[in-house]
Each structure stands twice: as C-alpha cells, then as structure tokens.
Enzyme design. Structure first.
Site, PDB file in Angstrom:
ATOM      1  N   THR A 223       0.961  -1.079  -0.128  1.00  0.00           N
ATOM      2  CA  THR A 223       0.119   0.138   0.089  1.00  0.00           C
ATOM      3  C   THR A 223       0.898   1.386  -0.055  1.00  0.00           C
ATOM      4  OG1 THR A 223      -1.665  -1.136   1.429  1.00  0.00           O
ATOM      5  CG2 THR A 223      -1.892   1.194   1.254  1.00  0.00           C
TER       6      THR A 223
ATOM      7  N   ARG B  71     -11.935  -9.534  -3.034  1.00  0.00           N
ATOM      8  CA  ARG B  71     -11.605  -9.130  -1.748  1.00  0.00           C
ATOM      9  C   ARG B  71     -11.559  -7.679  -2.014  1.00  0.00           C
ATOM     10  NH1 ARG B  71      -7.069  -6.480   0.888  1.00  0.00           N
ATOM     11  NH2 ARG B  71      -6.907  -7.053   2.861  1.00  0.00           N
TER      12      ARG B  71
ATOM     13  N   GLY C 264     -10.182  -4.270   0.594  1.00  0.00           N
ATOM     14  CA  GLY C 264      -9.740  -3.834   1.901  1.00  0.00           C
ATOM     15  C   GLY C 264      -9.835  -2.756   2.505  1.00  0.00           C
TER      16      GLY C 264
ATOM     17  N   THR D 176      -2.059   1.905   6.292  1.00  0.00           N
ATOM     18  CA  THR D 176      -1.496   0.767   5.821  1.00  0.00           C
ATOM     19  C   THR D 176      -1.285  -0.398   6.592  1.00  0.00           C
ATOM     20  OG1 THR D 176       0.566  -0.031   4.454  1.00  0.00           O
ATOM     21  CG2 THR D 176       0.831   1.743   6.192  1.00  0.00           C
ATOM     22  N   GLY D 177      -1.106  -1.725   5.803  1.00  0.00           N
ATOM     23  CA  GLY D 177      -1.137  -2.776   6.976  1.00  0.00           C
ATOM     24  C   GLY D 177      -2.187  -3.827   6.567  1.00  0.00           C
ATOM     25  N   HIS D 178      -2.550  -4.472   7.705  1.00  0.00           N
ATOM     26  CA  HIS D 178      -3.662  -5.584   7.480  1.00  0.00           C
ATOM     27  C   HIS D 178      -4.891  -5.138   7.396  1.00  0.00           C
ATOM     28  CE1 HIS D 178      -6.079  -9.267   9.038  1.00  0.00           C
ATOM     29  NE2 HIS D 178      -5.561  -9.594   7.794  1.00  0.00           N
TER      30      HIS D 178
END
Lengths: 135, 176
Positions: free
Chosen positions: A1, A29, A31, A52-54
């Site tokens: 990201t 999917r 996000g 940003t991240g999971h």
C-alpha cells in the site's frame, strides 16, 4: 500500500491511498484502502490520515477515523493520536498496521505496529525519512 | 501555514534487502508531490502525484508491482479525499490500469457518486480514456514468487491469516 497526505498554506488537507491488497487474497476481496474512515480520511477542521497494513484489521477498527477522533475529541497531538489508535487496534484485533497523519495545525504523526513502515515527508525545505521504529 | 507533504510506502515485514528501494521510492514520491505544492498546485494534485510516483515503482504494492490474488492476477483499489468540502472518490477491483488513484479522483470529479467497483468501475475508466493494459503487464516476478510461497505455506498448514503485502523471502508469516 502507498499513501500521501498534504496540507497547503491555506490549511487545505488532501489524502490519497492506493494498493494491490494482500498476497493470496480471494478474488473480489476489498480491503481498507478504498473505505473512507478506514484507509483514508481528510477533514480540514481536524486533519488527514492514510493507513497501511492488515486491511481487514484496519477496516474493522475504522483506523483513520479513530485517529482523527483522538485529535478532535481528546485533544491529542497528531503523533499521540496516531500512536494511541494503532496500539489500541493491534491490542484488540491482533493485526498490525501503520498510518501517517497531518492535523489542521500542521503537526505530523507517524506510527506503525508492524515491524517496519517506509515513510518520508518534506516540511519547509527539509526532507525526513525512515523505516524503523523510532526513526 | 507551512506546506507539508508526507508519504508512506507500506507497512510490514520489510527485509533489509528491500529497504534501499523503499527509501529511494518514498523520497522520490515526496519530492515530486511537494514540487506540485511548491509550484502552486492543489493539495489534491500533490497527493495524487506522490501516489502515482509509487504506483510506477515495483518497490511498492500498488500499480506496477501489486501483489497477486489467489487466482494469480492483480485487483487494485484506491481512494482520494479533499478535506475542504469532504469530497471523495474511491474505486476497487481495478485491473490493468497503472494509476488506480487517478481513477478514484475521476470518480470524485466526474460522477455524482463516491465509490465505484468491479466491472462498472472498469467501464467508467474506459469511458474516461484510461489506458487499459494487458492483464500481465503490471505483474512482477517478485509478486509471482510471493504467491507461490503463499500457496506453499497454505499446503504446509502455516497460518496465512496475516498474509504478506511485503514481499520478502525470510519471514513467511509477517504481517502485511
């Protein structure tokens, strides 16, 4: 990201975030990145955030909005709010992430609960950058 | 108010080998975006420019260099927002377009809506004259290798809940 947050001389704030998502995701999917309040948010009266991240974690925590809420309702600085929100997110949901923040006063917040996050900013004529915690 | 531009290039288990590329990329992006601000451009122009810079750079998981889904292809998403009037544009399930962030901005500026996704977002991009690239043209060897490792880890029974967005070889379970 990847993401960017900017503020100009008049106090206008804009945020942009873009991503390919997460390796091995199921087709279709979605996000946090395109979700306002999770991956991106901007309000001249408070500030702007890109995360940003999971993605599933950031989305469920509504991470960008939580950071701005801590600035507007708890009088935290951009750095304090970014740090507090992400620590709370990872403590409650396990997944990690990071964020960059600029508040309406031009204060900067940079924090991540992941191992690393690449970042850079220019204020005045100085460029600052880092990737490890505490840099 | 002093103008400021800040960028990030992704969070995760970034290995030492990928650090120099990340630094080069974020410094380039922040300089390009800040120049827009310095030259009198808007904050929207500045953040779009900075993100476009990283979408072109395979050191980052966006545009060229995006990670692969389980089917082996790229689906990208982006969002952009202006804090003055709370206008925003978002897009998702974008394929074969180098700059999803520019599609998001076009959604904000050319429609009465905020978020377009899937086939109709692609149709919108076609109507707005975005170049549609061959599906494989944004895929890097790094992204292919990461998907292979992901599948191998699944076969081994490794927990892939926090699958990676950062593409290293040493830490199979690092968080994306």
């Amino acid at each position: 990201t990847v993401g960017a947050v900017a503020i100009d001389r008049e106090g206008n704030i804009a945020v942009a975030t873009s991503t390919g998502g997460i390796t091995g995701k199921v087709a279709g999917r979605i996000g946090d990145t395109p979700i306002l309040g999770a991956g991106t948010y901007a309000d001249n009266e408070i500030g702007g955030v890109s995360t940003t991240g999971h993605g599933e974690t950031l989305m469920r925590f509504n991470a960008a909005q939580r950071i701005l809420q801590k600035i507007s309702c708890h009088n935290m600085s951009a750095q304090e709010a970014t740090e507090a929100a992400l620590k709370e997110m990872t403590a409650r949901l396990v997944g990690t992430g990071g964020a960059i923040t600029i508040d309406k006063k031009g204060q900067i917040g940079i924090y991540f609960t992941s191992k690393r996050m690449a970042w850079a900013y220019i204020k005045g004529n100085e460029l600052h950058y880092g990737i490890n915690a505490g840099e | 108010m002093e103008p400021i531009l800040i960028v990030h290039g992704g969070a995760g288990d970034i290995t030492e080998a990928r650090v120099p590329g990340k630094f080069t990329g974020v410094k380039k992006a922040v300089r390009e975006g800040f120049k827009v601000l310095s030259d009198g451009g808007s904050v929207l122009d500045a953040v779009e420019k900075a993100v476009c810079s990283m979408e072109l750079d395979d050191n980052f998981n966006a545009g060229y260099g995006s990670v692969l889904n389980i089917e082996g292809y790229i689906e990208m998403e982006a969002s952009i927002m202006h804090g003055k009037d709370l206008k925003a544009g978002c897009c998702t399930l974008i394929k074969g377009i180098m700059h999803p962030i520019s599609v998001a901005r076009r959604v904000m500026e050319k429609t009465n809506h905020t978020f377009l996704g899937g086939e109709n977002a692609m149709e919108f991009a076609r109507r707005e004259n975005f170049e549609l690239l061959p599906p494989d043209s944004l895929i890097t060897e790094n992204a292919k290798r990461a998907l292979e490792e992901f599948k191998e880890n699944q076969k081994k029974g490794v927990d892939t809940t926090f699958a990676r967005t950062e593409l290293d070889k040493t830490e199979p379970n690092g968080t994306g």
